[in-house]
Design a protein around this motif. Structure first.
Motif, PDB file in Angstrom:
ATOM      1  N   LYS A 276     138.992  65.543  60.140  1.00 35.42           N
ATOM      2  CA  LYS A 276     138.730  63.921  60.193  1.00 35.42           C
ATOM      3  C   LYS A 276     138.220  63.275  60.752  1.00 35.42           C
ATOM      4  O   LYS A 276     136.999  62.845  61.385  1.00 35.42           O
ATOM      5  N   ALA A 277     137.048  62.654  59.287  1.00 36.85           N
ATOM      6  CA  ALA A 277     135.982  62.442  59.811  1.00 36.85           C
ATOM      7  C   ALA A 277     135.603  60.718  59.111  1.00 36.85           C
ATOM      8  O   ALA A 277     137.270  59.934  58.895  1.00 36.85           O
ATOM      9  N   GLY A 278     135.015  59.263  59.703  1.00 39.10           N
ATOM     10  CA  GLY A 278     134.781  58.121  59.391  1.00 39.10           C
ATOM     11  C   GLY A 278     134.668  57.961  57.367  1.00 39.10           C
ATOM     12  O   GLY A 278     133.938  58.523  57.096  1.00 39.10           O
ATOM     13  N   ALA A 279     134.462  56.863  57.718  1.00 35.16           N
ATOM     14  CA  ALA A 279     134.507  56.330  56.494  1.00 35.16           C
ATOM     15  C   ALA A 279     133.240  56.375  55.923  1.00 35.16           C
ATOM     16  O   ALA A 279     131.917  55.942  56.606  1.00 35.16           O
ATOM     17  N   GLY A 280     133.366  56.929  54.415  1.00 34.57           N
ATOM     18  CA  GLY A 280     132.160  58.045  53.843  1.00 34.57           C
ATOM     19  C   GLY A 280     131.364  58.814  54.378  1.00 34.57           C
ATOM     20  O   GLY A 280     130.678  59.532  54.227  1.00 34.57           O
ATOM     21  N   THR A 281     132.177  59.970  55.054  1.00 33.81           N
ATOM     22  CA  THR A 281     131.544  61.401  55.699  1.00 33.81           C
ATOM     23  C   THR A 281     132.981  62.113  54.985  1.00 33.81           C
ATOM     24  O   THR A 281     132.351  62.593  54.229  1.00 33.81           O
ATOM     25  N   THR A 282     134.403  61.803  54.272  1.00 33.09           N
ATOM     26  CA  THR A 282     135.066  62.521  53.707  1.00 33.09           C
ATOM     27  C   THR A 282     135.516  61.270  52.337  1.00 33.09           C
ATOM     28  O   THR A 282     134.989  60.503  52.564  1.00 33.09           O
ATOM     29  N   ALA A 283     135.764  61.866  51.210  1.00 35.61           N
ATOM     30  CA  ALA A 283     136.411  61.670  50.260  1.00 35.61           C
ATOM     31  C   ALA A 283     137.082  62.296  49.573  1.00 35.61           C
ATOM     32  O   ALA A 283     137.482  63.589  49.420  1.00 35.61           O
ATOM     33  N   LYS A 284     138.083  61.604  49.169  1.00 33.91           N
ATOM     34  CA  LYS A 284     138.833  62.688  47.558  1.00 33.91           C
ATOM     35  C   LYS A 284     137.887  61.982  46.000  1.00 33.91           C
ATOM     36  O   LYS A 284     136.891  62.018  46.253  1.00 33.91           O
ATOM     37  N   VAL A 285     138.145  63.612  45.595  1.00 36.59           N
ATOM     38  CA  VAL A 285     137.162  63.207  44.624  1.00 36.59           C
ATOM     39  C   VAL A 285     138.095  63.732  43.559  1.00 36.59           C
ATOM     40  O   VAL A 285     138.795  64.175  43.212  1.00 36.59           O
ATOM     41  N   ASN A 286     137.689  62.917  42.061  1.00 31.96           N
ATOM     42  CA  ASN A 286     137.839  63.337  40.544  1.00 31.96           C
ATOM     43  C   ASN A 286     136.678  63.779  39.705  1.00 31.96           C
ATOM     44  O   ASN A 286     135.595  63.375  40.396  1.00 31.96           O
ATOM     45  N   THR A 287     137.090  64.576  39.185  1.00 28.86           N
ATOM     46  CA  THR A 287     135.890  65.666  38.483  1.00 28.86           C
ATOM     47  C   THR A 287     136.495  65.550  37.158  1.00 28.86           C
ATOM     48  O   THR A 287     137.731  66.040  36.859  1.00 28.86           O
ATOM     49  N   SER A 288     135.468  66.076  35.762  1.00 30.22           N
ATOM     50  CA  SER A 288     135.181  65.558  34.176  1.00 30.22           C
ATOM     51  C   SER A 288     134.120  65.964  34.454  1.00 30.22           C
ATOM     52  O   SER A 288     133.304  66.125  35.103  1.00 30.22           O
ATOM     53  N   MET A 289     134.522  67.714  33.217  1.00 27.67           N
ATOM     54  CA  MET A 289     133.023  68.019  32.666  1.00 27.67           C
ATOM     55  C   MET A 289     133.583  68.108  30.936  1.00 27.67           C
ATOM     56  O   MET A 289     134.489  69.168  30.585  1.00 27.67           O
TER      57      MET A 289
END
Length: 326
Positions: free
Chosen positions: A100-113
């Motif tokens: 459980k990290a501070g802002a900027g360390t972890t994120a939700k991710v959406n990808t498309s290829m």
């Protein structure tokens, strides 16, 4: 536009030939804004390049190495509490990473290829979370429907870890309760496209080699004001600038592609954080070129990320069914 070309294959086969067990192989069987010109004046040239590289450095940890070199010097040694907050163990050395990290360390991710060849366009989408300090994440990758809208493949669960990609529901004769492990440092593309989603760490690290960047102005991205930069990046330079613990995949990609140049569009928020990046790859040798456009969207910074690396007994070691791989 300069596009990246891969050494092997031609047409659609060029993408399929990237790895024996990649998502792109499974999918192969499936049928910015203007902005204020005055504001652009002070964000062009070297300043634009530096803005993009710095955003990538903060996410990937390359900025930490730079800060360490200046520690102890007059005016140096300031701690970056945002980039290094709340990290835990490395997924490459621990069977479980729970952060459980501070802002900027972890994120939700959406990808498309998205791939296009011979008039056929295929899009693979992914969604999950990623921890840039443990260099690990979890994605659910959805393959496209067939021509009549029928689902041809269950969503694939991917676990991303340093030097490895784990896949569940891979198909091709792999038991449903088993994972497939792929050594990303052995892939010709370094898992930039093989998994059906560019590893978020690799997507950010590619920008460490940014060059010839142009600032195109501000735009809105899901309610967030972002600054749009367009340029090219050099894979070889990015690999050299990446932290030692995670540069293996980019090093492999630098050796596996005919040219190191990759066009990109990057979007940074007002805090200088990378919010979205789109890379354009092209594979061509014999036959028509196959264009691959990979997009990574980052949001929800600070979200908890939990990645449990499969035990050895849960990893499939048999052969992939013939006809289900390139």
């Amino acid at each position: 536009m300069v596009v990246q070309q891969h050494r092997s294959g031609g047409g659609a086969r060029a993408v399929c030939a990237l790895a024996a067990m990649g998502v792109m192989a499974a999918a192969a069987g499936c049928s910015g804004g203007g902005g204020d010109p005055a504001a652009a004046d002070d964000r062009t040239g070297p300043r634009a390049v530096e803005a993009v590289r710095q955003a990538a450095a903060v996410l990937t940890g390359a900025a930490d190495a730079s800060a360490a070199r200046t520690a102890g010097r007059p005016g140096g040694g300031a701690e970056d509490t945002t980039a290094g907050a709340g990290t835990s163990g490395d997924a490459g050395t621990s069977a479980h990473a729970d952060t459980k990290a501070g802002a900027g360390t972890t994120a939700k991710v959406n990808t498309s290829m998205e791939t296009a060849a011979g008039g056929t366009r295929v899009t693979i989408r992914g969604r999950g979370t990623y921890d840039f300090r443990s260099r690990s994440g979890r994605l659910k990758v959805v393959l496209p429907q067939d021509a009549v809208g029928k689902e041809e493949h269950l969503p694939i669960t991917e676990l991303l870890a340093p030097g490895a990609l784990y896949m569940m529901n891979r198909g091709a004769g792999v038991p449903e309760d088993k994972w497939v492990r792929i050594d990303t440092t052995a892939l010709a593309d370094g898992n930039l496209v093989t998994g059906g989603a560019t590893d978020p760490m690799a997507a950010a690290e590619l920008l460490l080699g940014a060059r010839a960047v142009t600032y195109l102005g501000e735009s809105d991205l899901a309610g967030v004001t972002v600054r749009h930069y367009r340029g090219t990046t050099d894979i070889g330079r990015a690999a050299r600038q990446a932290p030692a613990a995670s540069r293996g995949a980019l090093t492999a990609a630098a050796k596996g592609f005919r040219t190191d140049t990759v066009p990109f569009d990057a979007y940074l928020d007002e805090q200088g954080r990378l919010r979205k990046v789109r890379h354009r790859f092209s594979f061509a040798n014999e036959g028509p070129a196959v264009e691959v456009v990979s997009t990574t969207l980052l949001y929800g910074f600070g979200v908890p990320v939990s990645v449990r690396i499969p035990a050895g007994r849960d990893i499939y070691t048999g052969e992939i069914r013939q006809g289900q791989q390139p």
